[in-house]
Design an enzyme around this catalytic site. Structure first.
Site, PDB file in Angstrom:
ATOM      1  N   LEU A  35     -41.818 -30.715 -72.697  1.00 28.50           N
ATOM      2  CA  LEU A  35     -40.461 -30.198 -72.825  1.00 28.50           C
ATOM      3  C   LEU A  35     -40.361 -29.066 -73.844  1.00 28.50           C
ATOM      4  O   LEU A  35     -41.236 -28.935 -74.721  1.00 28.50           O
ATOM      5  CB  LEU A  35     -39.531 -31.338 -73.279  1.00 28.50           C
ATOM      6  CG  LEU A  35     -39.364 -32.510 -72.313  1.00 28.50           C
ATOM      7  CD1 LEU A  35     -38.628 -33.657 -73.017  1.00 28.50           C
ATOM      8  CD2 LEU A  35     -38.618 -32.068 -71.053  1.00 28.50           C
ATOM      9  N   SER A  36     -39.308 -28.288 -73.735  1.00 27.99           N
ATOM     10  CA  SER A  36     -39.014 -27.283 -74.757  1.00 27.99           C
ATOM     11  C   SER A  36     -38.845 -27.982 -76.108  1.00 27.99           C
ATOM     12  O   SER A  36     -38.147 -28.993 -76.194  1.00 27.99           O
ATOM     13  CB  SER A  36     -37.719 -26.542 -74.386  1.00 27.99           C
ATOM     14  OG  SER A  36     -37.383 -25.620 -75.381  1.00 27.99           O
ATOM     15  N   GLY A  37     -39.521 -27.476 -77.125  1.00 28.31           N
ATOM     16  CA  GLY A  37     -39.437 -28.076 -78.456  1.00 28.31           C
ATOM     17  C   GLY A  37     -40.359 -29.255 -78.673  1.00 28.31           C
ATOM     18  O   GLY A  37     -40.337 -29.887 -79.738  1.00 28.31           O
ATOM     19  N   GLY A  39     -43.555 -29.135 -78.980  1.00 28.73           N
ATOM     20  CA  GLY A  39     -44.613 -28.762 -79.931  1.00 28.73           C
ATOM     21  C   GLY A  39     -45.784 -28.006 -79.311  1.00 28.73           C
ATOM     22  O   GLY A  39     -46.792 -27.772 -79.970  1.00 28.73           O
ATOM     23  N   SER A  41     -46.308 -24.754 -78.484  1.00 26.42           N
ATOM     24  CA  SER A  41     -46.682 -23.509 -79.177  1.00 26.42           C
ATOM     25  C   SER A  41     -47.254 -23.793 -80.557  1.00 26.42           C
ATOM     26  O   SER A  41     -48.262 -23.189 -80.954  1.00 26.42           O
ATOM     27  CB  SER A  41     -45.469 -22.611 -79.380  1.00 26.42           C
ATOM     28  OG  SER A  41     -45.002 -22.147 -78.177  1.00 26.42           O
ATOM     29  N   SER A 108     -44.194 -25.784 -67.730  1.00 23.91           N
ATOM     30  CA  SER A 108     -44.880 -26.115 -66.451  1.00 23.91           C
ATOM     31  C   SER A 108     -44.430 -27.497 -65.950  1.00 23.91           C
ATOM     32  O   SER A 108     -45.215 -28.445 -65.935  1.00 23.91           O
ATOM     33  CB  SER A 108     -46.404 -26.016 -66.583  1.00 23.91           C
ATOM     34  OG  SER A 108     -46.910 -26.531 -67.786  1.00 23.91           O
TER      35      SER A 108
HETATM   36  N1  LIG Z   1     -33.372 -23.219 -68.066  1.00 26.17           N
HETATM   37  C1  LIG Z   1     -34.376 -23.295 -68.948  1.00 26.17           C
HETATM   38  N2  LIG Z   1     -35.225 -24.368 -68.926  1.00 26.17           N
HETATM   39  C2  LIG Z   1     -36.235 -24.437 -69.806  1.00 26.17           C
HETATM   40  N3  LIG Z   1     -36.500 -23.482 -70.746  1.00 26.17           N
HETATM   41  C3  LIG Z   1     -35.700 -22.400 -70.802  1.00 26.17           C
HETATM   42  C4  LIG Z   1     -34.605 -22.263 -69.918  1.00 26.17           C
HETATM   43  N4  LIG Z   1     -33.985 -21.093 -70.203  1.00 26.17           N
HETATM   44  C5  LIG Z   1     -34.644 -20.526 -71.219  1.00 26.17           C
HETATM   45  N5  LIG Z   1     -35.667 -21.306 -71.596  1.00 26.17           N
HETATM   46  C6  LIG Z   1     -36.650 -20.927 -72.634  1.00 26.17           C
HETATM   47  O1  LIG Z   1     -37.818 -20.550 -71.929  1.00 26.17           O
HETATM   48  C7  LIG Z   1     -38.953 -21.286 -72.377  1.00 26.17           C
HETATM   49  C8  LIG Z   1     -39.686 -21.930 -71.214  1.00 26.17           C
HETATM   50  O2  LIG Z   1     -40.402 -20.977 -70.485  1.00 26.17           O
HETATM   51  P1  LIG Z   1     -41.660 -21.392 -69.640  1.00 26.17           P
HETATM   52  O3  LIG Z   1     -42.206 -20.145 -69.045  1.00 26.17           O
HETATM   53  O4  LIG Z   1     -42.553 -22.214 -70.469  1.00 26.17           O
HETATM   54  O5  LIG Z   1     -40.977 -22.313 -68.519  1.00 26.17           O
HETATM   55  S1  LIG Z   1     -41.593 -22.841 -67.148  1.00 26.17           S
HETATM   56  O6  LIG Z   1     -42.969 -23.293 -67.409  1.00 26.17           O
HETATM   57  O7  LIG Z   1     -41.582 -21.759 -66.183  1.00 26.17           O
HETATM   58  O8  LIG Z   1     -40.709 -23.945 -66.729  1.00 26.17           O
HETATM   59  C9  LIG Z   1     -38.457 -22.346 -73.307  1.00 26.17           C
HETATM   60  O9  LIG Z   1     -39.259 -22.153 -74.431  1.00 26.17           O
HETATM   61  P2  LIG Z   1     -40.157 -23.285 -75.084  1.00 26.17           P
HETATM   62  O10 LIG Z   1     -39.220 -23.910 -76.041  1.00 26.17           O
HETATM   63  O11 LIG Z   1     -41.244 -22.500 -75.742  1.00 26.17           O
HETATM   64  O12 LIG Z   1     -40.699 -24.239 -74.058  1.00 26.17           O
HETATM   65  C10 LIG Z   1     -37.005 -22.000 -73.597  1.00 26.17           C
HETATM   66  O13 LIG Z   1     -36.913 -21.411 -74.863  1.00 26.17           O
HETATM   67  N1  LIG Z   2     -45.945 -33.182 -85.712  1.00 26.43           N
HETATM   68  C1  LIG Z   2     -45.513 -32.025 -85.221  1.00 26.43           C
HETATM   69  N2  LIG Z   2     -46.307 -31.289 -84.413  1.00 26.43           N
HETATM   70  C2  LIG Z   2     -45.860 -30.107 -83.882  1.00 26.43           C
HETATM   71  N3  LIG Z   2     -44.637 -29.578 -84.127  1.00 26.43           N
HETATM   72  C3  LIG Z   2     -43.803 -30.274 -84.932  1.00 26.43           C
HETATM   73  C4  LIG Z   2     -44.198 -31.520 -85.516  1.00 26.43           C
HETATM   74  N4  LIG Z   2     -43.186 -31.989 -86.261  1.00 26.43           N
HETATM   75  C5  LIG Z   2     -42.194 -31.098 -86.174  1.00 26.43           C
HETATM   76  N5  LIG Z   2     -42.550 -30.047 -85.388  1.00 26.43           N
HETATM   77  C6  LIG Z   2     -41.688 -28.886 -85.088  1.00 26.43           C
HETATM   78  O1  LIG Z   2     -41.265 -28.962 -83.731  1.00 26.43           O
HETATM   79  C7  LIG Z   2     -41.028 -27.646 -83.239  1.00 26.43           C
HETATM   80  C8  LIG Z   2     -41.792 -27.468 -81.958  1.00 26.43           C
HETATM   81  O2  LIG Z   2     -41.474 -26.210 -81.426  1.00 26.43           O
HETATM   82  P1  LIG Z   2     -42.468 -25.411 -80.484  1.00 26.43           P
HETATM   83  O3  LIG Z   2     -43.876 -25.519 -80.965  1.00 26.43           O
HETATM   84  O4  LIG Z   2     -41.897 -24.048 -80.301  1.00 26.43           O
HETATM   85  O5  LIG Z   2     -42.343 -26.265 -79.134  1.00 26.43           O
HETATM   86  P2  LIG Z   2     -42.551 -25.788 -77.634  1.00 26.43           P
HETATM   87  O6  LIG Z   2     -43.580 -24.677 -77.632  1.00 26.43           O
HETATM   88  O7  LIG Z   2     -43.048 -27.016 -76.934  1.00 26.43           O
HETATM   89  O8  LIG Z   2     -41.210 -25.350 -77.141  1.00 26.43           O
HETATM   90  C9  LIG Z   2     -41.459 -26.662 -84.327  1.00 26.43           C
HETATM   91  O9  LIG Z   2     -40.336 -26.236 -85.033  1.00 26.43           O
HETATM   92  C10 LIG Z   2     -42.358 -27.533 -85.207  1.00 26.43           C
HETATM   93  O10 LIG Z   2     -42.379 -27.092 -86.544  1.00 26.43           O
END
Ligand SMILES: Nc1ncnc2c1ncn2[C@@H]1O[C@H](COP(=O)(O)OS(=O)(=O)O)[C@@H](OP(=O)(O)O)[C@H]1O
Ligand SMILES: Nc1ncnc2c1ncn2[C@@H]1O[C@H](COP(=O)(O)OP(=O)(O)O)[C@@H](O)[C@H]1O
Length: 208
Positions: A35-37, A39, A41, A108
């Protein structure tokens, strides 16, 4: 979409194994999904740094960055996500052919799309890393304030809220970042790579 005709695959005089030997390690894609967030990246970038410190050639393909360039014409419909992952899979395949340990950080969300990438790569060249952080934790972090927007209905089709995420069935590695610190996740991945021979060159390749 138009398909090209009259094209021929160009073979190279240098093999993938020779490139790996030159670099001193094997190549593969470390495919982070979650999921987004969750971890993806954060872990991918920390692993890249740890590999660099061990003189391993690695490179991170990151979600937002790829969408600014290569995939700037794609949105978040199911079809566009599938095409996003297909292109990234093909780019990863080229990087792996070049001998690089490649890390990808994309949600993905569709199992079939990830399996398609796996099928395009060699047997041990696709390492699926499921970043299995609970939605509630990702939402509480809300690094980019997108979950709040999705809950308010300002974004539709947001993964985990009103768009699906299909968890891997047999990932090579699973990580829950709400249960362990970043350093442990990095160590977990390096241990896997070491135990499975990725950090040493393939044997039996004749020197040029
Ligand atoms: N509708 C919607 N759903 C999910 N995410 C969204 C959406 N709109 C924008 N974002 C932002 O785009 C990042 C996800 O892009 P991805 O290329 O990883 O998505 S995917 O694999 O094609 O589903 C994702 O970033 P990450 O947090 O790095 O995962 C979001 O910041
Ligand atoms: N144990 C951990 N491992 C990785 N990230 C963590 C952890 N604890 C807190 N975080 C925080 O969670 C967030 C994850 O964001 P990110 O790496 O951008 O996620 P994603 O790429 O899946 O969207 C960052 O702000 C990171 O600092």
């Amino acid at each position: 979409m138009n398909h090209a005709t009259n094209i021929t695959w160009q073979t190279s005089q240098v093999t993938q194994a020779q490139r790996q030997r030159l670099l001193g390690h094997r190549s593969a894609v470390l495919w982070f999904t979650g999921l987004s967030g969750s971890g993806k990246s954060t872990i991918a970038n920390a692993v890249e740094k740890a590999l660099y410190d061990r003189q391993i050639s690695s490179y991170v393909l990151d979600g937002d960055n790829v969408r600014f360039g290569l995939n700037q014409n794609l949105g978040f419909s199911a079809e566009d996500r599938t095409e996003n992952i297909r292109r990234i899979g093909e780019v990863s395949k080229l990087f792996v052919d070049a001998g690089v340990l490649t890390l990808t950080a994309f949600i993905s969300p569709y199992r079939a799309d990830r399996d398609q990438v796996r099928a395009r790569l060699g047997a041990s060249e696709f390492i699926e890393i499921f970043v299995d952080t609970p939605l509630a934790v990702c939402e509480q972090r809300d690094v980019k304030h997108l979950y709040a927007k999705a809950r308010r209905g300002e974004i539709t089709g947001f993964t985990g809220i009103d768009a699906p995420y299909e968890a891997p069935k047999r990932p090579e590695i699973t990580i829950d970042t709400s249960q362990q610190p970043l350093a442990t996740s990095v160590e977990q991945i390096l241990t896997y790579l070491t135990a499975n021979g990725y950090l040493t060159a393939p044997n039996g390749v004749a020197a040029p």
